[in-house]
Structures are given as C-alpha cells and as structure tokens.
Design a protein around this motif. Structure first.
Motif, PDB file in Angstrom:
ATOM      1  N   LEU A 168       0.861  -1.186   0.000  1.00 41.20           N
ATOM      2  CA  LEU A 168       0.000   0.000   0.000  1.00 41.20           C
ATOM      3  C   LEU A 168       0.893   1.230   0.000  1.00 41.20           C
ATOM      4  O   LEU A 168       1.776   1.377   0.846  1.00 41.20           O
ATOM      5  N   LEU A 169       0.669   2.118  -0.976  1.00 42.05           N
ATOM      6  CA  LEU A 169       1.573   3.247  -1.196  1.00 42.05           C
ATOM      7  C   LEU A 169       1.077   4.554  -0.604  1.00 42.05           C
ATOM      8  O   LEU A 169       1.887   5.401  -0.214  1.00 42.05           O
ATOM      9  N   ARG A 170      -0.238   4.756  -0.551  1.00 42.96           N
ATOM     10  CA  ARG A 170      -0.775   6.048  -0.135  1.00 42.96           C
ATOM     11  C   ARG A 170      -1.918   5.855   0.849  1.00 42.96           C
ATOM     12  O   ARG A 170      -2.728   4.932   0.724  1.00 42.96           O
ATOM     13  N   VAL A 171      -1.977   6.758   1.827  1.00 40.48           N
ATOM     14  CA  VAL A 171      -3.106   6.825   2.741  1.00 40.48           C
ATOM     15  C   VAL A 171      -3.507   8.284   2.879  1.00 40.48           C
ATOM     16  O   VAL A 171      -2.646   9.163   2.980  1.00 40.48           O
ATOM     17  N   ALA A 172      -4.807   8.549   2.832  1.00 37.17           N
ATOM     18  CA  ALA A 172      -5.316   9.924   2.926  1.00 37.17           C
ATOM     19  C   ALA A 172      -6.546   9.932   3.804  1.00 37.17           C
ATOM     20  O   ALA A 172      -7.543   9.256   3.511  1.00 37.17           O
ATOM     21  N   TRP A 173      -6.486  10.714   4.892  1.00 39.89           N
ATOM     22  CA  TRP A 173      -7.622  10.866   5.789  1.00 39.89           C
ATOM     23  C   TRP A 173      -8.615  11.871   5.212  1.00 39.89           C
ATOM     24  O   TRP A 173      -8.224  12.894   4.654  1.00 39.89           O
TER      25      TRP A 173
END
Length: 419
Positions: free
Chosen positions: A256-261
């Motif tokens: 998993l490369l990106r996380v955005a809240w």
C-alpha cells in the motif's frame, strides 16, 4: 498557456473562465468515463519547471498570500557518487487584478530528492514554516518581508543513527497539535517529532517492511495511520503505543503506497495499492473491508486527496494521464462486478452526481453501503480532466485549503486547475 519559469520572472495569464464543481461530468458507466473527452470548462494555468517536479504543497496559513505553492524536485543520483542537484522552490499564483500572475519567488538547494513538502497547518503560530522529507526532515522558514527567502530552520535526525540514514518516504503535520510531525521511513519505523524542540518524542517499528505513507487523523493530536510494503493499514494512538490496530489488509498482500484521511470526517480514509487501478475507501468503524471501491483509472493510481472543505469529494491522479473527481457521498451502484473484479476498468456503474458547493457536507455514502451489502459500493467519477494533451502520467496532486485551485504534476510540468 505554458510558462517557462526562470526564478523571479512572471508571465500574465488570462482571467479564469467560470467553473464550479456542480457543473458535472456525468457518464453513464465507468467505460464512458474512459472514452469521454475532458470537460472544456476547467480553467488551467501551466508552469514548466527546469527540473522533474514531484512534491507539492499549498500554503495553509498565509491567508494574505493563498497562491503560494511549494515545489520539490525529484532528481535521482548520477550513479557515480555525485549528489543530485535537487531544489525546493516557492511559486506564487496571484489571481488578484485583471490577469493571473505566476512567479517563482524563492528557491533553495535540497541535498536529496524531495518525497513530500507541506506547509505548517493553519493552526500553527508560525504559518510561514514548511517541511520537506528526503534524507532527513527539514523545517524551512519562508520569509516574505523585504524580498522572499527560504532558509533552513532546523534539521530533525535521530542522532543514534546519524551514520545510517534511512530515507523518509512521507510525513504529516498535525493540525490539532501543530508542534507534532510524524514521519515514515523505509527502515519500517515511524517517528513522531516535536518541531519546537527539534527532538523525537517517540519512534516505533510500525510495519514488518518499508513504511510508505503516514497521516494524522483530523481533529486529534494522538491518532495516525500508516501503510507499507506489507499491505496493511495500521492505526496508532500516541496515548497507547504498546499496541496498534490493523484495520485493513490488502486481499493479495500488495504493498500500500498512499493513505489519505478525510479532513472533515475522520472515520474515513482512502488507500492506494501498488499498481492498482482503484482507490479503496475505508471506514475505521468497519475494519478489514473496504466500504467503497473507486474504479475509473485505466492504469495505476499515483495520488489521492480529499477535498479539504467537502467531506464527499475526493480527487485522484494516475498513469493514464487523468485527474478524476469523485463524490463518495453519492454511491452509484448498478451492475456490480464479480468478487475480485473490482479493478476492472469496465466495471459498470451508473452516475448519480449531486450538486454541492465548497464547504457543504455530503451524505455518508460509504457507510450506508457498508451496512446494506458486504460488497464495496461502486462509483463513477464525477468529473475527469487530462492535464497534458499527450496523456502524460500524472504523478502527484495537491488541493489548496485556501482557494479552489488544484496543482497536478507530470515530470517538469505543473498545472493548476480551478474547480
């Protein structure tokens, strides 16, 4: 209009064409999204930088200059041991008056490719500070007095490992406690820093493999999420660091490369997997499964960001050269694909966009979908745009918290889109 941007020069721009997010591009199916041309109403200004641009960040607290945009270069090493010539640059997009003006106002060398740049949050007593990640976390000061200048305020490094530098992949600045920054690294760790003292508050082994992204939940000084090469999303609470919570694991264990809240509703976050064509929307109250899958890109997704003022809107960019706008407050289920086929670019979905203005709150579509079906809700993009007429890969995007502009980057091209 294309603007070649030597430092200190500016070029006039035509006034923006009127455009609002409620002017929808509403395809019938996801296949229509891929075939339809971009809407002509998007107003854009284009900047050609003298180097490959990746990291971008709009100012959050300098309200008298909302068009300030920080850009970081991504020039790899030469292979013969010589350091790459990387830069941190501040450009300003000024919409005051009859014609737009774009100018480079400050520049400084950066000894390592910039993996992320972010201004201090609006809640910070020092909104002229910004940070970059690379070999270390650097805090910069933008002095906008008599001549704009950039200078290093502090360099944050773990002294016990000073001879073993593990590059930083990302970081996030806490809005609730603006003295806190959390970084992620390829050495499997996350570190929480106090920027006031330039000291680490805590460092923890966050994943079994490299950590690729990290972010604080909005409205809290304690909770952050990280994603990594082990394919998991993990939640941490600074008040109880003896354990973490795995809220999602990729079904195929893909990195998993990106996380955005979601900046308005901290129950939701979006994640992007390596080489994935889709974006998974998660609800922390419904662990282990995605409550929505956004399938509209034909190749891998590179960047994702929630609109800072509307809880339903999310933007994504990918290798297919498209920037897509999604309304996850309005799910559009139709004929759902078979299990395991949500990555298909031809998944049939029906668009039912709802008009919204900046600052409004959209219905909680993903949560509603999760309570009625074990399968993720399916969506069609609300709007699509191709920044480059040749369809060049879009590598990153950044949404201004102070205006209705979005910056996207493709190699040395930076394009500003008005929504």
């Amino acid at each position: 209009m294309t603007i070649n941007l030597p430092h200190g020069q500016a070029a006039p721009q035509p006034p923006p064409a009127p455009y609002a997010m409620h002017q929808h591009y509403a395809p019938t199916t996801a296949a229509d999204v891929l075939a339809a041309p971009p809407p002509p109403a998007v107003h854009a200004s284009e900047i050609m930088m003298p180097w490959h641009t990746y990291a971008m960040g709009w100012t959050a607290g300098l309200r008298d200059r909302p068009g300030l945009l920080a850009l970081g270069s991504f020039a790899p090493g030469t292979g013969n041991g010589a350091p790459a010539d990387n830069k941190l640059c501040i450009v300003e997009h000024d919409q005051r008056g009859d014609a737009a003006r774009i100018a480079s106002v400050a520049e400084a060398p950066h000894p390592y490719p910039v993996t992320k740049v972010q201004w201090a949050p609006a809640t910070s007593p020092n909104p002229s500070l910004l940070a970059t990640a690379g070999d270390y976390l650097r805090i910069w000061r933008f002095a906008d007095g008599n001549g704009d200048q950039l200078s290093v305020e502090s360099l944050l490094a773990n002294q016990s490992k000073a001879d073993l530098v593990a590059p930083l992949t990302s970081f996030d600045w806490n809005e609730t406690a603006p003295n806190l920054v959390v970084t992620s690294s390829i050495d499997t760790t996350c570190t929480v820093w106090d920027v006031n003292t330039a000291q680490a508050k805590t460092q923890l082994i966050a994943h079994d493999r490299e950590v690729f992204d990290v972010g604080f939940a909005s409205g809290t000084a304690d909770i952050f999420a990280s994603v990594g090469a082990d394919g998991s999303v993990r939640l941490f609470d600074l008040r109880a660091l003896e354990h973490s919570t795995i809220i999602y694991e990729h079904p195929q264990s893909a990195p998993l490369l990106r996380v955005a809240w979601n900046r308005q509703d901290p129950n939701y976050l979006a994640v992007v997997a390596y080489e994935s064509h889709t974006i998974s929307v998660l609800d922390v109250r419904v662990p282990s499964v995605a409550v929505a899958e956004l399938a509209g890109h034909t190749t891998c997704v590179n960047a994702v960001a929630w609109h800072p003022k509307n809880s339903g809107y999310l933007l994504s960019a990918g290798d297919d050269g498209r920037v897509l706008v999604w309304d996850v407050g309005a799910p559009t289920p139709a004929r759902k694909p078979l299990a395991g086929a949500v990555n298909s670019a031809t998944a049939a979905t029906t668009a039912t966009p709802t008009a919204a203005t900046s600052g409004s709150s959209a219905p909680a579509g993903p949560a509603a979908a999760a309570t009625t079906s074990p399968d993720p809700a399916q969506y069609a993009p609300l709007l699509a745009h191709v920044p480059n007429p040749l369809g060049a890969e879009v590598e990153n995007l950044a949404i201004s918290p102070l205006s209705d502009w979005v910056a996207v980057t493709s190699a040395s091209q930076v394009k500003l889109l008005r929504l």
